[in-house]
Design a protein around this motif. Structure first.
Motif, short mmCIF file in Angstrom:
data_model
loop_
_atom_site.label_atom_id
_atom_site.label_comp_id
_atom_site.label_asym_id
_atom_site.label_seq_id
_atom_site.Cartn_x
_atom_site.Cartn_y
_atom_site.Cartn_z
N GLU A 225 -86.14 13.97 35.56
CA GLU A 225 -86.14 12.56 35.22
C GLU A 225 -87.56 11.98 35.24
O GLU A 225 -87.93 11.18 34.38
CB GLU A 225 -85.23 11.78 36.18
N ARG A 226 -88.35 12.39 36.22
CA ARG A 226 -89.75 11.95 36.27
C ARG A 226 -90.51 12.48 35.05
O ARG A 226 -91.37 11.80 34.50
CB ARG A 226 -90.41 12.42 37.56
N ARG A 227 -90.19 13.67 34.63
CA ARG A 227 -90.82 14.27 33.45
C ARG A 227 -90.46 13.48 32.18
O ARG A 227 -91.31 13.30 31.31
CB ARG A 227 -90.38 15.74 33.33
N ALA A 228 -89.21 13.03 32.08
CA ALA A 228 -88.80 12.21 30.93
C ALA A 228 -89.59 10.90 30.91
O ALA A 228 -90.05 10.46 29.85
CB ALA A 228 -87.30 11.93 30.99
N ALA A 229 -89.75 10.28 32.08
CA ALA A 229 -90.55 9.05 32.16
C ALA A 229 -92.01 9.33 31.79
O ALA A 229 -92.65 8.53 31.10
CB ALA A 229 -90.44 8.44 33.55
N HIS A 230 -92.51 10.47 32.23
CA HIS A 230 -93.89 10.85 31.90
C HIS A 230 -94.06 11.02 30.38
O HIS A 230 -95.04 10.53 29.80
CB HIS A 230 -94.26 12.15 32.62
N ARG A 231 -93.12 11.69 29.73
CA ARG A 231 -93.20 11.87 28.27
C ARG A 231 -93.18 10.51 27.56
O ARG A 231 -93.90 10.29 26.59
CB ARG A 231 -92.05 12.75 27.76
N VAL B 21 -81.87 7.93 37.95
CA VAL B 21 -83.06 7.88 38.80
C VAL B 21 -83.90 6.69 38.38
O VAL B 21 -84.16 6.49 37.19
CB VAL B 21 -83.87 9.19 38.66
N ILE B 22 -84.32 5.90 39.36
CA ILE B 22 -85.26 4.81 39.11
C ILE B 22 -86.65 5.39 39.30
O ILE B 22 -86.94 5.98 40.34
CB ILE B 22 -85.03 3.63 40.06
N SER C 100 -77.57 12.51 33.13
CA SER C 100 -76.78 13.35 32.25
C SER C 100 -77.50 13.68 30.94
O SER C 100 -77.47 14.81 30.48
CB SER C 100 -75.43 12.71 31.95
N ASP C 101 -78.15 12.68 30.33
CA ASP C 101 -78.76 12.94 29.02
C ASP C 101 -80.24 12.58 28.94
O ASP C 101 -80.85 12.69 27.89
CB ASP C 101 -77.99 12.21 27.92
N LYS C 102 -80.83 12.15 30.06
CA LYS C 102 -82.26 11.82 30.16
C LYS C 102 -82.68 10.65 29.26
O LYS C 102 -83.84 10.52 28.91
CB LYS C 102 -83.15 13.04 29.89
#
Length: 154
Positions: free
Chosen positions: A40-46, A112-113, A132-134
């Motif tokens: 989830e942190r990686r999705a926010a990073h992208r 995730v916040i 579930s799906d980012k």
């Protein structure tokens, strides 16, 4: 009468091996816990990396978790690209994003916040990443991760 002689070195090696195994186990448990929100942190990073590159369309694709969103824009009518551009584009609340850091994250049952510092501002950005799906959303809550205990247990 035929008892083996006490071997102090063998006993010390055994004790040291047990201590090392316990310490290694605790470190592995901590690492697993600390990196539990990594996807989830990686999705926010992208997402923020795309905004930093001024790739608003790519950021929208990351937000929706749909890289070919232009082919079916009607699917995203609930939060359209126009609305997204107003919120996250150069004239949005955060302005042009020149830098960001992922500060911390807090996991709940379904998402995730993620707390993000944008352009070195004291006000933080909070995004909700669905497990579930980012897909990303505006976070319903804020989190505080300003102390060492929060970093250690986050």
């Amino acid at each position: 009468m035929d008892a083996q002689q006490y071997d102090e070195a063998r006993d010390r090696r055994r004790r040291n091996a047990i201590i090392a195994a316990v310490i290694a186990g605790l470190i592995l448990i901590w690492l697993g816990y600390h990196f539990r929100n990594y996807p989830e942190r990686r999705a926010a990073h992208r997402f923020f990396a795309a905004l930093e590159r001024q790739d608003i369309e790519g950021a929208f694709g990351t937000w929706q978790q749909d890289t070919v969103w232009k082919q079916h824009q009607d699917k995203h009518s609930k939060y359209s690209y126009g609305d997204f551009y107003q919120d996250w584009g150069p004239a949005g609340e955060w302005g042009p994003i020149k830098s960001y850091t992922i500060d911390c994250s807090y996991s709940s049952s379904s998402g995730v916040i993620v707390q993000v510092t944008v352009n070195h501002r004291t006000e933080r950005a909070y995004v909700w990443v669905d497990k579930s799906d980012k897909t990303l959303h505006f976070s319903p809550n804020e989190i505080d991760c300003g102390n060492w205990w929060g970093w250690l247990t986050e």
